[in-house]
Design a protein around this motif. Structure first.
Motif, PDB file in Angstrom:
ATOM      1  N   UNK A  62     -18.735  67.327   6.259  1.00 14.49           N
ATOM      2  CA  UNK A  62     -17.853  66.693   7.243  1.00 14.49           C
ATOM      3  C   UNK A  62     -18.178  67.193   8.649  1.00 14.49           C
ATOM      4  N   UNK A  63     -18.233  66.250   9.604  1.00 12.28           N
ATOM      5  CA  UNK A  63     -18.510  66.582  11.004  1.00 12.28           C
ATOM      6  C   UNK A  63     -19.834  67.335  11.131  1.00 12.28           C
ATOM      7  N   UNK A  74     -11.920  66.978  10.430  1.00 17.35           N
ATOM      8  CA  UNK A  74     -11.909  65.529  10.341  1.00 17.35           C
ATOM      9  C   UNK A  74     -13.323  64.988  10.524  1.00 17.35           C
ATOM     10  N   UNK A  75     -13.739  63.949   9.823  1.00 13.75           N
ATOM     11  CA  UNK A  75     -12.940  62.970   9.069  1.00 13.75           C
ATOM     12  C   UNK A  75     -12.844  63.236   7.575  1.00 13.75           C
ATOM     13  N   UNK A  76     -13.193  64.441   7.111  1.00 11.04           N
ATOM     14  CA  UNK A  76     -12.987  64.830   5.715  1.00 11.04           C
ATOM     15  C   UNK A  76     -13.722  63.900   4.738  1.00 11.04           C
ATOM     16  N   UNK A  77     -14.884  63.427   5.122  1.00  5.73           N
ATOM     17  CA  UNK A  77     -15.539  62.397   4.308  1.00  5.73           C
ATOM     18  C   UNK A  77     -16.540  62.963   3.298  1.00  5.73           C
ATOM     19  N   UNK A  78     -16.985  64.230   3.506  1.00  8.57           N
ATOM     20  CA  UNK A  78     -17.936  64.856   2.582  1.00  8.57           C
ATOM     21  C   UNK A  78     -17.510  66.294   2.348  1.00  8.57           C
ATOM     22  N   UNK A  79     -17.246  66.635   1.098  1.00  4.43           N
ATOM     23  CA  UNK A  79     -16.749  67.970   0.753  1.00  4.43           C
ATOM     24  C   UNK A  79     -17.763  68.636  -0.173  1.00  4.43           C
ATOM     25  N   UNK A 131     -26.802  69.231  -6.224  1.00  4.68           N
ATOM     26  CA  UNK A 131     -25.377  69.391  -6.549  1.00  4.68           C
ATOM     27  C   UNK A 131     -24.595  68.158  -6.089  1.00  4.68           C
ATOM     28  N   UNK A 132     -23.549  67.805  -6.822  1.00 10.09           N
ATOM     29  CA  UNK A 132     -22.755  66.628  -6.414  1.00 10.09           C
ATOM     30  C   UNK A 132     -21.946  66.919  -5.146  1.00 10.09           C
ATOM     31  N   UNK A 133     -21.683  65.875  -4.406  1.00  9.20           N
ATOM     32  CA  UNK A 133     -20.865  65.957  -3.194  1.00  9.20           C
ATOM     33  C   UNK A 133     -19.671  65.022  -3.372  1.00  9.20           C
ATOM     34  N   UNK A 146      -7.139  66.843   1.597  1.00 11.21           N
ATOM     35  CA  UNK A 146      -6.687  67.787   0.566  1.00 11.21           C
ATOM     36  C   UNK A 146      -7.872  68.430  -0.138  1.00 11.21           C
ATOM     37  N   UNK A 147      -8.889  67.639  -0.444  1.00 14.76           N
ATOM     38  CA  UNK A 147     -10.069  68.194  -1.104  1.00 14.76           C
ATOM     39  C   UNK A 147     -10.775  69.203  -0.208  1.00 14.76           C
ATOM     40  N   UNK A 148     -10.868  68.898   1.091  1.00 10.10           N
ATOM     41  CA  UNK A 148     -11.576  69.780   2.019  1.00 10.10           C
ATOM     42  C   UNK A 148     -10.833  71.098   2.228  1.00 10.10           C
TER      43      UNK A 148
END
Length: 535
Positions: A362-363, A396-401, A420-422, A440-442
């Motif tokens: 993310x970011x 933000x934007x919390x799109x990749x954890x 590894x999975x993302x 929440x995941x991040x």
């Protein structure tokens, strides 16, 4: 060429044009009351301008296009003056906030596929051009009605405004009486110019407030109560009290905090948790960092800039004078950070210093767990060290954890995240303020990284101070309207936690109920009183 019709516009067309122009500039608060049909000062001014120009001679088309463009600019200022307080808890300051427009565009670009961002950009441009054309058409309709004496339509439109004033209910949260004329858009324009004109005076007021806060603190402290133990201050990006206040968020985060408390206890840690009131919400992390380090509330960019040159003594300065090595670990910073020296850090490690070569999240951030492991391998010794670590995986934007790695030895590899999975939470059509699941995941990943780092990668009595910088930029968080962030303190030296408990922190990692009773600006004075011997 067919001669232009000398008939006035239809009554309905004139009525719709007047109502549309009025709604454009008196559109309530966009949240509780998105439409507010009151006579708008700006709309009235536009109508008067159009009428005057037609009385003295028909205006050229360029005038109508210019008025339409200025109208949209006034609307944008009005909308932004509502959006900024709603999401970021402060007033719009055009002189400062204009700098962040490129950042927001880059944030959107990085959070979605390139083709989707391109489509969104083209759509935005199309909507903007269509809006200007629509406003121009409405102005032209009204102007022709004035020129060709289309009185029925004009009278009907004005009657609608009077009826709107009489019948439109107030927004539920406002106590103000219904105004005769809506001046919201006019005020937004005036305040934008006023912010620019008053900038120098505001800086003087900030300087006086910063100097007064510093004068109230002891000049020096020896921190004898710390016993030369390391102090590690970790900011978890966007970690707010909403994680405990919103029922859906709490259902995920409360069990996690309970489990991580068990992990710390098993590793010999005592812990306590409190709440602090951040000076900002939704963004502007550096102002939260500065507030806690300097002991003075920094809620605006110009105040932050004044603080940097005010020669104040931060927590880093004071611990440095007491023999601590002071380090700022800034893994998202990809360029020199001279502000760190002004904040009292003798050593600064940015993204380039860390040498990370794996995927970004993310970011465009580095994984928090990897950053903490790098700190353990490279900077936690020699002691004593005061380290400020700014994590960014929950930005933000919390799109990749990132995935959490149970085996810390994996970080010895050049790219431990290969294959590894993302976990991905795509931002749909720019809806960055509705990324609840990704958030929440991040945050869960960041807290897992911090607590297990302390438990599994350290073996001394370091004092950890872990807190959020501000509430997240989410609609869910803003509905709560609270600036509180959790602060967790933990150490294997029980005596280092007792002063926090005496100040009202509760044992464990559970977030206390209610809102914060004190602000981040109060932390420094309390820390000096509890651990420093004034000189």
């Amino acid at each position: 060429m067919k001669p232009r019709s000398r008939r006035p516009p239809g009554m309905l067309a004139t009525f719709v044009a007047i109502v549309f122009l009025n709604l454009l500039f008196s559109s309530g608060d966009f949240v509780e009351q998105p439409l507010q049909l009151l006579p708008s000062a700006v709309a009235i001014e536009l109508l008067v301008i159009v009428a005057v120009f037609f009385l003295v001679g028909r205006p050229q088309g360029v005038l109508l296009w210019g008025l339409a463009a200025l109208s949209l600019a006034a609307f944008a200022l009005r909308a932004t003056s509502v959006a900024i307080p709603w999401f970021f808890g402060r007033d719009l300051n055009v002189a400062v906030d204009a700098r962040f427009v490129p950042f927001f565009v880059q944030l959107l670009a990085n959070s979605m596929p390139a083709f989707e961002f391109a489509a969104l950009t083209l759509l935005a441009i199309g909507v903007l051009l269509a809006a200007v054309a629509l406003v121009r058409s409405a102005l032209r309709t009204v102007s022709r009605a004035v020129e060709l004496q289309g009185w029925p339509g004009l009278a009907l439109g004005l009657a609608a405004l009077v009826a709107g004033w009489a019948l439109m209910p107030k927004a539920p949260s406002t106590r103000d009486e219904r105004p005769v004329v809506s001046v919201d858009a006019s005020l937004a324009v005036v305040q934008a110019f006023d912010a620019v004109l008053r900038a120098e005076g505001l800086r003087g007021a900030h300087r006086a407030r910063i100097d007064a806060a510093q004068a109230a603190l002891p000049e020096k402290s020896d921190f004898a109560a710390l016993g030369q133990r390391n102090v590690v201050l970790i900011f978890v990006e966007s970690y707010g009290a909403v994680t405990a206040r919103d029922p859906a968020f709490a259902a995920t985060m409360d069990p996690l905090r309970t489990r991580l408390q068990g992990v710390l206890e098993q590793a010999g840690f005592a812990s306590a948790t409190g709440l602090l009131r951040s000076p900002i919400t939704g963004g502007g992390s550096w102002m939260g960092h500065g507030t806690l380090l300097a002991g003075v509330k920094i809620a605006a960019q110009d105040a932050y800039e004044v603080m940097l040159v005010s020669r104040l003594r931060t927590l880093a300065h004071r611990l440095g004078d007491a023999g601590y090595r002071t380090l700022a670990l800034m893994p998202r910073m990809d360029q020199p950070w001279p502000e760190g020296r002004l904040l009292g850090f003798a050593q600064i490690r940015n993204q380039l210093d860390l040498g990370y070569r794996g995927p970004r999240f993310a970011w465009e951030s580095l994984p928090d767990q990897w950053v903490l492991d790098w700190f353990a391998r490279n900077e936690i010794q020699p002691s004593p060290v005061f380290a400020k670590i700014v994590l960014a995986s929950s930005h933000t934007p919390f799109e990749r954890v990132p995935a959490f790695l149970d085996d810390w030895s994996a970080f010895a590899k050049a790219d431990p995240y290969k294959d590894l999975p993302v976990r991905e939470f795509p931002v749909r059509m720019g809806q960055v303020f509705d990324q609840d699941a990704g958030y929440l995941a991040a945050v869960a990943y960041s807290l897992e990284s911090v607590m297990r780092f302390a438990a599994e990668r350290t073996d001394d009595e370091t004092l950890f101070i872990v807190l959020g910088d501000h509430q997240p930029p989410l609609t869910t968080a803003r509905r709560i309207g609270d600036f509180s962030v959790p602060i967790h303190v933990f150490s294997r030296a029980r005596e280092l936690i007792e002063p926090f408990e005496a100040r009202g922190y509760l044992p464990g990692l559970a977030v206390p109920p209610g809102t914060a009773a004190s602000g981040m600006e109060d932390f420094l004075a309390g820390f000096l009183a509890d651990f420093g011997t004034a000189k």
